[in-house]
Design an enzyme around this catalytic site. Structure first.
Site, PDB file in Angstrom:
ATOM      1  N   ASP A  28       0.450  -1.086   0.215  1.00  0.00           N
ATOM      2  CA  ASP A  28       0.210  -0.021   0.440  1.00  0.00           C
ATOM      3  C   ASP A  28       1.015   1.840   0.125  1.00  0.00           C
ATOM      4  OD1 ASP A  28      -2.589  -1.499  -0.032  1.00  0.00           O
ATOM      5  OD2 ASP A  28      -2.089  -1.774   2.408  1.00  0.00           O
ATOM      6  N   ASP A 147     -13.254  -5.161  -1.922  1.00  0.00           N
ATOM      7  CA  ASP A 147     -13.343  -4.923  -0.564  1.00  0.00           C
ATOM      8  C   ASP A 147     -14.849  -5.160   0.396  1.00  0.00           C
ATOM      9  OD1 ASP A 147     -10.846  -4.385  -0.346  1.00  0.00           O
ATOM     10  OD2 ASP A 147     -11.519  -1.395  -0.242  1.00  0.00           O
TER      11      ASP A 147
END
Length: 267
Positions: A28, A147
Site C-alpha cells: 500500500d 473490499d
C-alpha cells in the site's frame, strides 16, 4: 525476462487446474512510501516500495501488488514514475491499482511497465469500465479488487479504501465483474484485514466455487499456517499479505517450504 502471466480461466471451483498457487506481497503506497494499517486505519510506515519490491523478487514472490491508497489525478504522474522504477528493478509480474478511472490511466501505467491494473471503487461506480478495460487490453490485464465487510448476515461491498458501504452484495458484484471481463478477483475481507487472525476462508470458498477466474485472498494473514489453511480450505489461486512480509515476520522461502510440505503446489 518476466514470468509469464497466468491464464485467467479455470473451471468453477476446480481442484485440478494444475496451476501453482501464488504468494503475493501487497504494498500500500501513500506519498511514495509503503504503509500498513489495521482494518484500513492507523497507518504506519513500512519502507521504500522499490526496495521492498526488489527484496520480494529476490525472496521468490510470484507477483506483487501496489495500491496507491490515496491516488488522485494529480498523483498519477508520481505513480507512473513509481511503476517505471519498480519495472527496472524486478523480473516478476506486478499489478498497480488506485485512482484508475479511465482507459488513459490504465494505458499510462501499463506502458510504464505494470503487468496488470487493479480497479476497485471506479468499477463499482461505473461497471462498464471493466468492459472497456478488458476490451482495450485483454481480460488477463484486469484485476477487480473488492473490499467486503459483513453487515448483518451479508457481505457488502465497500468503497474508498473501505470507508463507504454500498448497497451491493459482494458475491453478486463479483459475478457481475467476471461477466464484464475481470480476469481476476482480489478479495479483501475488511473484518480480517490487519488482524493476523487468518483469512475469511468460509466466504472465500463460496466466492472461489462460484467463479471461473482466479481469486486472490487478502486480509488476515498472520502466520504460515494461515496460508496453508486458505489454500486447503478454499482452493483460491493466490494469497496476498502485507505486514507479515514487510516486517519480516514471514519469509517467502520459509512459507513456500511449508506449503510444499503440505503438498500444496507452489512455484
Amino acid at each position: 525476462m518476466k514470468t509469464a502471466l497466468n491464464s485467467p480461466f479455470r473451471e468453477s471451483g476446480d481442484l485440478g487446474s494444475g496451476l501453482a498457487k501464488r504468494i503475493i506481497p501487497c504494498l500500500d503506497v501513500k506519498d511514495g512510501r509503503t504503509v500498513k494499517g489495521v482494518n484500513f486505519v492507523d497507518l504506519r510506515d513500512a519502507g521504500d516500495p522499490v526496495e521492498l519490491a526488489w527484496n520480494y523478487s529476490q525472496q521468490g514472490a510470484d507477483e506483487l501488488v501496489f495500491l496507491d491508497i490515496t491516488a488522485t489525478h494529480e498523483k498519477r504522474k508520481t505513480t507512473v514514475e513509481l511503476v517505471k522504477a519498480v519495472a527496472r528493478q524486478i523480473n516478476i509480474p506486478f499489478t498497480i491499482g488506485g485512482g484508475i478511472n479511465e482507459i488513459a490511466d490504465a494505458d499510462a501505467l501499463l506502458n510504464a511497465g505494470a503487468d496488470k491494473i487493479s480497479i476497485n471503487s471506479a468499477a463499482v461506480r461505473n461497471p462498464a469500465l471493466i468492459d472497456e478495460l478488458a476490451k482495450a487490453f485483454g481480460v488477463q490485464f484486469v484485476i477487480v479488487a473488492v473490499d467486503t465487510r459483513h453487515i448483518g448476515n451479508t457481505n457488502i461491498v465497500h468503497l474508498n479504501g473501505g470507508r463507504i458501504p454500498t448497497e451491493k452484495e459482494t458475491l453478486n458484484w463479483i459475478l457481475e465483474a467476471e461477466s464484464r471481463g475481470a480476469g481476476e478477483i482480489l478479495l479483501t475481507s475488511m473484518d480480517h484485514d490487519g488482524t493476523k487472525a487468518g483469512f475469511d476462508n468460509t466466504f472465500l470458498k463460496v466466492v472461489n466455487d462460484a467463479v471461473h477466474i482466479p481469486v486472490i485472498a487478502s486480509g488476515g494473514a498472520g502466520n504460515k499456517q494461515h496460508f496453508v489453511d486458505v489454500f486447503e480450505q478454499t482452493n483460491v489461486d493466490a494469497a496476498l499479505a502485507a505486514s507479515v512480509f514487510h516486517y519480516g515476520e514471514i519469509l517467502i522461502p520459509d512459507l513456500k517450504s511449508v506449503l510444499r510440505e503440505r503438498q500444496i503446489e507452489v512455484r
